[in-house]
Design a protein around this motif. Structure first.
Motif, short mmCIF file in Angstrom:
data_model
loop_
_atom_site.label_atom_id
_atom_site.label_comp_id
_atom_site.label_asym_id
_atom_site.label_seq_id
_atom_site.Cartn_x
_atom_site.Cartn_y
_atom_site.Cartn_z
N SER A 1 1.23 -1.53 -0.14
CA SER A 1 0.41 0.11 0.18
C SER A 1 0.61 1.66 0.00
O SER A 1 1.91 1.20 0.91
CB SER A 1 -0.88 -0.50 0.89
N TYR A 2 0.03 2.50 -0.14
CA TYR A 2 1.27 3.89 -0.59
C TYR A 2 0.15 4.56 -0.83
O TYR A 2 -0.86 4.41 -0.82
CB TYR A 2 2.30 3.70 -1.46
N MET A 3 0.26 5.72 -0.34
CA MET A 3 0.13 7.77 0.46
C MET A 3 0.91 7.92 -0.18
O MET A 3 1.90 7.83 -0.17
CB MET A 3 -0.40 7.55 1.31
N ILE A 4 0.30 9.16 -1.04
CA ILE A 4 0.80 10.02 -1.49
C ILE A 4 0.91 11.70 -0.74
O ILE A 4 -0.32 11.84 -1.13
CB ILE A 4 1.51 10.08 -3.08
N VAL A 5 1.30 12.18 -0.30
CA VAL A 5 0.98 13.39 0.47
C VAL A 5 1.96 14.77 0.04
O VAL A 5 3.38 14.38 -0.85
CB VAL A 5 1.04 13.59 1.92
N GLU A 6 0.87 15.77 -0.45
CA GLU A 6 1.46 16.95 -1.85
C GLU A 6 1.14 18.04 -0.23
O GLU A 6 -0.20 18.43 -0.41
CB GLU A 6 1.35 16.79 -3.11
N ALA A 7 1.72 19.07 -0.72
CA ALA A 7 1.99 19.88 0.05
C ALA A 7 0.96 20.80 -0.54
O ALA A 7 0.46 21.58 -0.09
CB ALA A 7 2.90 20.86 0.54
N ARG A 8 0.81 21.04 -1.89
CA ARG A 8 0.70 21.81 -2.47
C ARG A 8 -0.66 21.55 -3.18
O ARG A 8 -1.32 20.24 -2.28
CB ARG A 8 1.20 22.22 -3.64
N ALA A 9 -1.71 22.38 -4.27
CA ALA A 9 -3.38 21.42 -4.37
C ALA A 9 -3.32 21.57 -5.78
O ALA A 9 -4.74 20.57 -5.87
CB ALA A 9 -3.96 22.98 -4.89
N ALA A 10 -1.83 20.86 -6.26
CA ALA A 10 -1.79 20.40 -7.63
C ALA A 10 -0.43 19.86 -7.71
O ALA A 10 0.42 19.27 -6.81
CB ALA A 10 -1.89 21.69 -8.47
N ILE A 70 -3.40 10.32 -4.12
CA ILE A 70 -2.68 11.44 -3.32
C ILE A 70 -3.39 12.33 -2.68
O ILE A 70 -5.08 12.45 -3.12
CB ILE A 70 -2.52 12.70 -5.18
N SER A 71 -3.28 13.01 -1.32
CA SER A 71 -3.75 13.63 -1.16
C SER A 71 -3.24 14.83 -0.61
O SER A 71 -1.96 15.31 -0.62
CB SER A 71 -3.96 13.25 0.52
N PHE A 72 -3.89 16.03 -1.34
CA PHE A 72 -3.45 17.21 -1.70
C PHE A 72 -3.25 18.04 -0.11
O PHE A 72 -4.55 18.12 0.81
CB PHE A 72 -4.26 17.67 -2.51
N GLY A 73 -3.05 19.39 -0.13
CA GLY A 73 -3.11 20.31 0.83
C GLY A 73 -2.14 19.82 2.81
O GLY A 73 -2.47 20.23 3.60
N VAL A 74 -1.15 18.87 1.89
CA VAL A 74 -0.58 17.50 3.31
C VAL A 74 0.36 18.80 3.07
O VAL A 74 1.36 17.98 3.11
CB VAL A 74 -1.13 16.63 3.14
N ARG A 75 0.70 19.04 4.84
CA ARG A 75 2.56 19.25 5.18
C ARG A 75 3.26 18.35 5.75
O ARG A 75 2.84 18.49 7.03
CB ARG A 75 2.42 20.84 5.20
N ILE A 76 4.00 18.38 5.62
CA ILE A 76 4.53 17.11 7.37
C ILE A 76 5.73 17.36 7.38
O ILE A 76 6.32 18.27 7.52
CB ILE A 76 5.59 15.84 6.53
N MET A 107 6.52 7.42 12.19
CA MET A 107 5.13 8.09 12.54
C MET A 107 5.48 9.54 12.25
O MET A 107 6.52 9.79 12.41
CB MET A 107 5.30 8.08 13.91
N VAL A 108 5.03 9.84 10.95
CA VAL A 108 4.70 10.82 10.38
C VAL A 108 3.94 11.63 10.52
O VAL A 108 2.86 11.24 10.92
CB VAL A 108 4.36 10.70 8.52
N GLU A 109 3.88 13.39 11.52
CA GLU A 109 2.93 14.23 11.25
C GLU A 109 3.28 15.63 10.64
O GLU A 109 3.84 16.06 10.53
CB GLU A 109 3.08 14.36 13.40
N GLY A 110 2.23 16.22 10.53
CA GLY A 110 2.02 17.20 9.91
C GLY A 110 0.44 18.55 9.91
O GLY A 110 -0.13 17.68 10.81
N SER A 111 0.20 18.81 8.87
CA SER A 111 -1.43 19.46 8.57
C SER A 111 -1.56 19.65 7.27
O SER A 111 -1.19 19.33 6.84
CB SER A 111 -1.28 21.35 9.35
N GLY A 112 -3.53 19.57 7.41
CA GLY A 112 -3.69 19.19 6.55
C GLY A 112 -5.06 19.49 6.21
O GLY A 112 -4.88 20.54 7.41
#
Length: 491
Positions: free
Chosen positions: A42-51, A109-115, A128-133
């Motif tokens: 399984s995998y997830m992509i987190v992207e800080a931007r909206a695109a 992809i989960s957008f707007g997520v900053r680690i 354990m990865v933490e940030g804001s979304g």
């Protein structure tokens, strides 16, 4: 409270096998290889931007384009079918987006997520990865982290403070955050810088501006390249799409390797060849020695490309010019140089480079103890001595970024599959030579690298700690080389 996005159906913090940070070219490549070569992971992509798009979504300045040919900047698994070898930013962004959609990667992809931080637990064998979304605090656990966030700060580029800037009555902009409403029509523009961004901007702005001056402290190597590759066009007409793409890609890879090797073996001859071509393009009377002859050897810094010689054409027409000097101060109407000359300007563009921000600025810790990258040995150009289950995607500086990104993604999959077969959970590079001589992170003298030298990782003089910077050598090392060499595995 954790946001709903990262909780599973039982209310526990969600877990994925691989967390990919960044949805640019590197992140999409990593996702494709994971779902193709490791379909049980399984995998997830987190992207800080909206695109989707990374660099190609961020940079919107006039004329923005690739600085590598698209047959190697494009993905190995999805042919670039555009007509131009050097493509514009919007076309590249669309290509990356379409690739993500074509393979269903966009659904991960989960957008707007900053680690902000990532903490490794040796007892639990996971991060354990933490940030804001968008839904508040973000938290997720993962077995592996694949950093595909690039190497520079998306928030701001390198912007030196010039004396008198507060007196200047015009507009000052940085290419990294180009204001969409800015109109250069009839304006006098000075572009500060001599790298790829400046070489791109000058001819693009010259079409509308009254005049554009490229102001450089020292020159860079600039090479004219056909915007459309005639051989590539012939191959695409003669062969099926995938076969043509493979053939063009192989041709361009081999060409770049040969040219780089020649520059290293015969730097003076290559320098004469490059500057001689510039002299032919600009005429016998042009001062190429001052404006287009760098003090360093070819490929000590990246060579700038000018499609169809558009920069040289703008200079010949008189729409653009080059000034090689240093800045004394900004004035109300322009820039005063140390030589005493004043360049009139209505708009000043500070194409002065990037600010390095490795690993997306994430704070890492192992069992509660903070760990950094400064001075730490890099393993095969993608992992770090003593840090478990962490991959960092960093492309070539002397060739296309994507070539190394694809190899890195394939290596991760190979590593994961071997570990699953053997019941292994942790992979940690470990240098067994305490006296190994260290070298710079990358063999590059560019300003953005030198400014960050104090907090960058290092490479060793011996493999697997030495950076190859050679695609063919990396194919051998990463596709067939031992996975066990100076690596500690545990269950």
């Amino acid at each position: 409270m954790f946001g709903r996005m990262e909780r599973n159906d039982t209310g526990a913090v969600k877990h994925v096998d691989v967390l990919i940070v960044g949805a640019g070219i590197s992140g999409i490549s990593a996702a494709y290889h994971l779902q193709t070569r490791c379909p049980d992971r399984s995998y997830m992509i987190v992207e800080a931007r909206a695109a989707i798009g990374g660099t190609w979504d961020l940079f919107r300045y006039p004329g923005v384009r690739s600085d590598s040919d698209m047959y190697t900047l494009g993905f190995a698994f999805r042919p670039w079918t555009g007509g131009k070898t050097i493509a514009d930013g919007e076309s590249i962004r669309t290509y990356v987006e379409d690739t993500a959609k074509a393979f269903g990667i966009d659904r991960h992809i989960s957008f707007g997520v900053r680690i902000d931080r990532a903490s490794w637990s040796s007892a639990e064998r996971r991060w354990m990865v933490e940030g804001s979304g968008p839904e508040g605090t973000f938290a997720i656990t993962c077995s592996f982290i694949d950093l595909c966030a690039g190497y520079y700060d998306y928030a701001a580029g390198h912007a030196p403070v010039f004396a008198g800037a507060d007196e200047f009555e015009g507009t000052i902009v940085h290419p990294q955050h180009w204001p969409a409403p800015l109109d250069v029509t009839g304006q006098r523009v000075v572009v500060i810088g001599s790298g790829a961004t400046a070489v791109t901007l000058v001819p693009a702005l010259a079409d509308k501006a009254a005049h554009v001056t490229m102001l450089q402290r020292s020159p860079s190597y600039v090479v004219a390249m056909p915007a459309v590759d005639a051989v590539a066009t012939w191959l695409r007409q003669a062969l099926p799409t995938k076969a043509a793409y493979s053939a063009i890609r192989a041709k361009n890879i081999l060409s770049s390797i040969v040219l780089f090797a020649a520059a290293r073996r015969w730097p003076a001859a290559v320098k004469r060849r490059i500057t001689g071509q510039v002299q032919l393009a600009l005429g016998a009377d042009y001062d190429v020695g001052t404006h287009f002859t760098p003090r360093y050897a070819p490929w000590d810094q990246r060579v700038c490309l000018t499609p169809d010689g558009d920069l040289f054409a703008a200079i010949r027409k008189g729409d653009a010019s080059v000034a090689t000097d240093t800045i004394d101060r900004l004035t109300t109407k322009g820039i005063l140089l140390r030589s005493g000359q004043e360049l009139p300007a209505d708009i000043i563009v500070t194409a002065t480079g990037l600010t390095i921000k490795l690993a997306g600025g994430i704070a890492f810790a192992i069992d509660g103890t903070a760990v950094g990258f400064a001075g730490r040995l890099q393993y095969r150009g993608m992992m770090f001595d003593g840090i478990p289950n962490l991959i960092n995607t960093f492309g070539y500086t002397n060739a296309s970024w994507t070539l190394k990104a694809d190899l890195t993604a394939a290596y991760l999959c190979r590593l994961l599959n071997m570990m699953r077969r053997r019941g292994l959970l942790v992979a940690r590079p470990s240098n067994n030579d305490a006296k190994m001589e260290k070298a710079a992170f990358v063999p590059f003298s560019s300003g953005y690298i030198e400014r960050a030298a104090g907090f960058l990782p290092t490479q060793g003089r011996k493999r697997p700690w030495r950076l190859n910077q050679n695609y063919l050598l990396d194919i051998i090392a990463l596709r067939t080389g031992s996975l066990w060499r100076q690596m500690i595995f545990t269950t």
